[in-house]
Motif scaffolding. Sequence first.
Motif, short mmCIF file in Angstrom:
data_model
loop_
_atom_site.label_atom_id
_atom_site.label_comp_id
_atom_site.label_asym_id
_atom_site.label_seq_id
_atom_site.Cartn_x
_atom_site.Cartn_y
_atom_site.Cartn_z
N ASP A 184 0.80 -1.22 0.00
CA ASP A 184 0.00 0.00 0.00
C ASP A 184 0.84 1.28 0.00
OD1 ASP A 184 -2.41 -1.23 -0.17
OD2 ASP A 184 -2.96 -1.02 1.93
N LEU A 185 2.15 1.15 0.15
CA LEU A 185 2.99 2.33 0.03
C LEU A 185 2.91 2.92 -1.38
CD1 LEU A 185 6.18 1.25 2.03
CD2 LEU A 185 4.40 2.87 2.74
N GLN A 186 2.55 2.06 -2.34
CA GLN A 186 2.44 2.55 -3.70
C GLN A 186 1.32 3.58 -3.82
OE1 GLN A 186 4.50 2.23 -6.15
NE2 GLN A 186 3.24 3.38 -7.60
N GLN A 187 0.22 3.38 -3.10
CA GLN A 187 -0.86 4.38 -3.19
C GLN A 187 -0.44 5.70 -2.55
OE1 GLN A 187 -4.50 4.30 -0.76
NE2 GLN A 187 -3.74 2.44 0.23
N ARG A 214 11.26 21.43 2.05
CA ARG A 214 11.05 22.09 0.77
C ARG A 214 10.19 21.25 -0.18
NH1 ARG A 214 14.38 26.43 0.53
NH2 ARG A 214 16.21 26.42 1.90
N MET A 215 9.91 20.02 0.19
CA MET A 215 9.13 19.13 -0.67
C MET A 215 7.64 19.43 -0.51
SD MET A 215 11.09 15.51 -0.01
CE MET A 215 12.86 15.33 -0.34
N ASP A 216 6.90 19.21 -1.57
CA ASP A 216 5.47 19.51 -1.54
C ASP A 216 4.72 18.54 -0.64
OD1 ASP A 216 3.05 20.86 -2.41
OD2 ASP A 216 2.64 19.04 -3.55
N ARG A 217 4.95 17.25 -0.82
CA ARG A 217 4.28 16.24 -0.01
C ARG A 217 5.30 15.21 0.45
NH1 ARG A 217 -1.77 14.70 -2.25
NH2 ARG A 217 -2.76 16.56 -1.40
N VAL A 218 5.31 14.95 1.75
CA VAL A 218 6.30 14.04 2.34
C VAL A 218 5.61 13.01 3.21
CG1 VAL A 218 8.27 13.86 3.90
CG2 VAL A 218 8.09 15.81 2.35
N ALA A 219 6.01 11.75 3.05
CA ALA A 219 5.60 10.67 3.95
C ALA A 219 6.85 10.14 4.63
CB ALA A 219 4.90 9.56 3.17
N LEU A 220 6.94 10.33 5.94
CA LEU A 220 8.12 9.92 6.71
C LEU A 220 7.86 8.55 7.32
CD1 LEU A 220 10.93 10.84 7.78
CD2 LEU A 220 9.72 11.62 9.82
N MET A 221 8.70 7.58 6.98
CA MET A 221 8.52 6.21 7.42
C MET A 221 9.37 5.93 8.66
SD MET A 221 8.77 4.65 3.55
CE MET A 221 8.97 2.95 4.10
N LEU A 222 8.74 5.36 9.69
CA LEU A 222 9.41 5.03 10.94
C LEU A 222 9.24 3.55 11.24
CD1 LEU A 222 7.98 7.91 13.17
CD2 LEU A 222 10.19 7.91 12.00
N GLY A 223 10.31 2.93 11.74
CA GLY A 223 10.24 1.51 12.11
C GLY A 223 10.21 1.32 13.61
N GLY A 226 14.63 -0.58 17.93
CA GLY A 226 15.60 -1.67 17.81
C GLY A 226 15.75 -2.16 16.39
N ASP A 227 14.70 -2.75 15.84
CA ASP A 227 14.78 -3.33 14.50
C ASP A 227 14.77 -2.29 13.40
OD1 ASP A 227 14.83 -5.86 15.61
OD2 ASP A 227 12.67 -6.14 15.45
N GLY A 228 14.09 -1.19 13.62
CA GLY A 228 13.97 -0.19 12.58
C GLY A 228 13.09 -0.68 11.44
N LEU A 229 13.17 -0.01 10.32
CA LEU A 229 12.38 -0.39 9.16
C LEU A 229 12.89 -1.70 8.56
CD1 LEU A 229 12.11 3.12 7.50
CD2 LEU A 229 10.17 1.79 8.36
N SER A 230 11.98 -2.50 8.06
CA SER A 230 12.35 -3.77 7.44
C SER A 230 13.03 -3.53 6.09
CB SER A 230 11.12 -4.64 7.23
OG SER A 230 10.26 -4.04 6.26
N ALA A 231 13.70 -4.56 5.61
CA ALA A 231 14.35 -4.47 4.30
C ALA A 231 13.32 -4.18 3.21
CB ALA A 231 15.10 -5.77 3.99
N ARG A 232 12.14 -4.75 3.33
CA ARG A 232 11.08 -4.51 2.33
C ARG A 232 10.63 -3.05 2.33
NH1 ARG A 232 6.08 -8.10 2.69
NH2 ARG A 232 6.18 -7.46 4.89
N ALA A 233 10.51 -2.50 3.53
CA ALA A 233 10.08 -1.10 3.62
C ALA A 233 11.15 -0.17 3.07
CB ALA A 233 9.76 -0.75 5.07
N LEU A 234 12.39 -0.45 3.42
CA LEU A 234 13.50 0.38 2.92
C LEU A 234 13.57 0.32 1.40
CD1 LEU A 234 16.21 -0.51 5.59
CD2 LEU A 234 15.13 1.73 5.26
N LYS A 235 13.34 -0.85 0.85
CA LYS A 235 13.38 -0.99 -0.61
C LYS A 235 12.27 -0.20 -1.27
CE LYS A 235 13.47 -4.51 -4.27
NZ LYS A 235 13.40 -5.99 -4.56
N ALA A 236 11.13 -0.09 -0.59
CA ALA A 236 9.98 0.62 -1.16
C ALA A 236 10.11 2.13 -1.07
CB ALA A 236 8.70 0.17 -0.46
N ALA A 237 11.05 2.63 -0.25
CA ALA A 237 11.19 4.07 -0.05
C ALA A 237 11.85 4.74 -1.26
CB ALA A 237 12.02 4.33 1.20
N ASP A 238 11.61 6.03 -1.38
CA ASP A 238 12.27 6.82 -2.43
C ASP A 238 13.66 7.24 -1.99
OD1 ASP A 238 10.04 6.85 -4.25
OD2 ASP A 238 9.08 8.30 -2.91
#
Length: 272
Positions: A184-187, A214-223, A226-238
């Motif tokens: 759903d990060l794609q949406q 300075r960006m118009d729209r930002v989505a900040l991802m937090l994990g 300890g573990d932080g964001l998963s490898a899948r989430a990091l891969k999906a990020a810009d």
Amino acid sequence: MADLITVDDPDDPRLRDYTGLTDVELRRRREPAEGLFIAEGEKVIRRAAEAGYAMRSMLLSPKWVDAMRDVVDALRTPVYVVTPDLAEQVTGYHVHRGALASMQRKPLPTAAGLLDTARRVVIMESVNDHTNIGAIFRSAAALGMDAVLLSPDCADPLYRRSVKVSMGAVFSVPYARLDTWPGDLQQVREAGFALLALTPDERAVSLDEAAPHRMDRVALMLGAEGDGLSARALKAADTWVRIPMSHGVDSLNVGAAAAVAFYAVTTGRPQA
């Protein structure tokens, strides 16, 4: 005016909403299924009511009846008056603030609905510590984030501990759950948001360099802590972003890191 009902039996079925509040697994199952959550303390109860949550009942120690008199007088729901000892027997802990309220949940908005109007969004992945959830919501409200999106396995923001730590800020920032992760990060991206993944990884660029304000729209991802964001989430990020550290410190608690990152994302942001 609400009925003031003195209760002296901890097994009174009318107190069922308040039983076993320290049993996390029990409350996780019961509260969403039964459409309720617990607000604790005068400020939080008032903020929940102001945010439009309907009250099912209140549980007060005698000395709090007068302090909450205006709220009590406006109710048409029962107010149970109990001694502090009986409150502890029912809830499983000493109710320091002397006032609890059982509130009715409201239907959650959709992620798509929130993304239509938001400019600054928090996305949490697998954050299951209720204290961290509450702290992140409090910072999100204080620093001007517009909405929160939760991965399917995030903890409940309306769990008593989260609500308490946030001081009711969970009522101020709209949130929704994503149905699939990380699909759903794609949406979010299609709604025009840059997906920034907060990570201490050395390959990440500093927040100053990324200049998210300075960006118009930002989505900040937090994990999760300890573990932080998963490898899948990091891969999906810009973009991977980090908070520069000193004195050999490699990372911050996720609640503290969120506050720093929210400030960087919202300060001087573009105006609508």
